[in-house]
Design an enzyme around this catalytic site. Structure first.
Site, PDB file in Angstrom:
ATOM      1  CG  ASP A 168      -1.993   1.037   1.182  1.00 32.29           C
ATOM      2  OD1 ASP A 168      -2.290   1.532   0.082  1.00 32.29           O
ATOM      3  OD2 ASP A 168      -2.549   1.374   2.251  1.00 32.29           O
TER       4      ASP A 168
ATOM      5  CG  HIS B  94       0.890   2.387  -9.668  1.00 32.90           C
ATOM      6  ND1 HIS B  94       0.445   1.988  -8.435  1.00 32.90           N
ATOM      7  CD2 HIS B  94      -0.089   3.167 -10.195  1.00 32.90           C
ATOM      8  CE1 HIS B  94      -0.756   2.500  -8.212  1.00 32.90           C
ATOM      9  NE2 HIS B  94      -1.095   3.217  -9.262  1.00 32.90           N
TER      10      HIS B  94
ATOM     11  CG  LEU C  72       9.874 -17.216  -3.264  1.00 34.82           C
ATOM     12  CD1 LEU C  72       9.475 -17.270  -1.797  1.00 34.82           C
ATOM     13  CD2 LEU C  72      10.478 -15.860  -3.590  1.00 34.82           C
TER      14      LEU C  72
END
Length: 245
Positions: A21, A38, A132
């Site tokens: 956020d 962004h 991962l």
């Protein structure tokens, strides 16, 4: 709950989920277009994934775009889709090289078809990787996921394929988008906000929550390390008294 009943200083989280956020606020504070916020957020994703690999966290889930984010301006949504498109095109080779498996959860029907194809190709290409598991939630909403799972179970019951008595927490979880992925041990949210915002609502029932004041574009490995260190200091009880664990 397998061996997840941890006492302080015994284990690191197996699965970390992050609500990324603050991209827009980061850009606004600098007088920049939200698009640049962004883009900087995408750089933070790279740092976070590298940090997770170094810390040997097996699973990490990133909340990239919520079902509610479709309500943003057409321009911002288009910018976010363009960024996602470029990210998928540029990062998959590096993911594969580093043994990262990519999974995407969310409502793909609302995504542009070329992005859907890029996601499918990336998931297939990295499916066997084991260093991962990187899960990205795109066009995702926790309530919608729960409702869709309940609907599928109800349809199975109506068709005579499932006995209502066989529906329990395990069978419900098996119908979620995260089937086969362990519930997050730790949920991190950046930007100082302290809420889940419709993210992994079922899966986060017993997650430890960690809130960071930093905006997402400023998040780095040291912040991930701090969250993991705090997790290790906490005692997880799952509703039981400490002495009974």
């Amino acid at each position: 709950m397998d061996d997840a009943r941890l006492t302080p200083n015994q284990a690191s989280p197996r699965h970390v989920a992050i609500i990324m956020d603050g991209n827009g606020r980061w850009a606004n504070a600098r007088g920049l277009p939200r698009t640049l916020g962004h883009r900087q957020g995408a750089e933070a994703v790279r740092r976070c994934v590298a940090g997770a690999l170094e810390l040997q966290i097996p699973f990490i889930t990133l909340f990239g775009f919520s079902s509610e984010n479709w309500r943003r301006s057409t321009r911002e949504v288009e910018d976010l889709m363009s960024l996602l498109r470029r990210y998928l095109q540029s990062e998959i080779a590096e993911f594969h090289k580093n043994g990262i498996r990519l999974r995407v959860i969310g409502d793909r029907e609302r995504l542009p078809q070329d992005i859907v194809r890029l996601i499918a190709d990336a998931e297939q290409r990295t499916a066997e990787n084991q260093a991962l598991d990187l899960v990205i939630a795109i066009s995702y909403g926790g309530r919608q996921e729960i409702a869709a799972t309940a609907r599928r179970l109800a349809e199975a019951v109506a068709a005579g394929e499932l006995d209502p008595e066989d529906i329990d927490e395990d069978s419900f979880a098996a119908g979620l988008l995260t089937a086969g992925i362990p519930d997050p041990d730790l949920v991190i949210r950046t930007s100082g906000e302290q809420r889940l915002s419709n993210f992994l609502l079922w899966q986060s029932a017993y997650s430890e929550l960690f809130f960071v004041d930093k905006l997402w574009p400023d998040f780095d490995k040291s912040d991930l390390e701090a969250a993991v260190a705090e997790f290790r200091r906490r005692e997880r009880r799952y509703g039981a008294a400490a002495e009974s664990l």
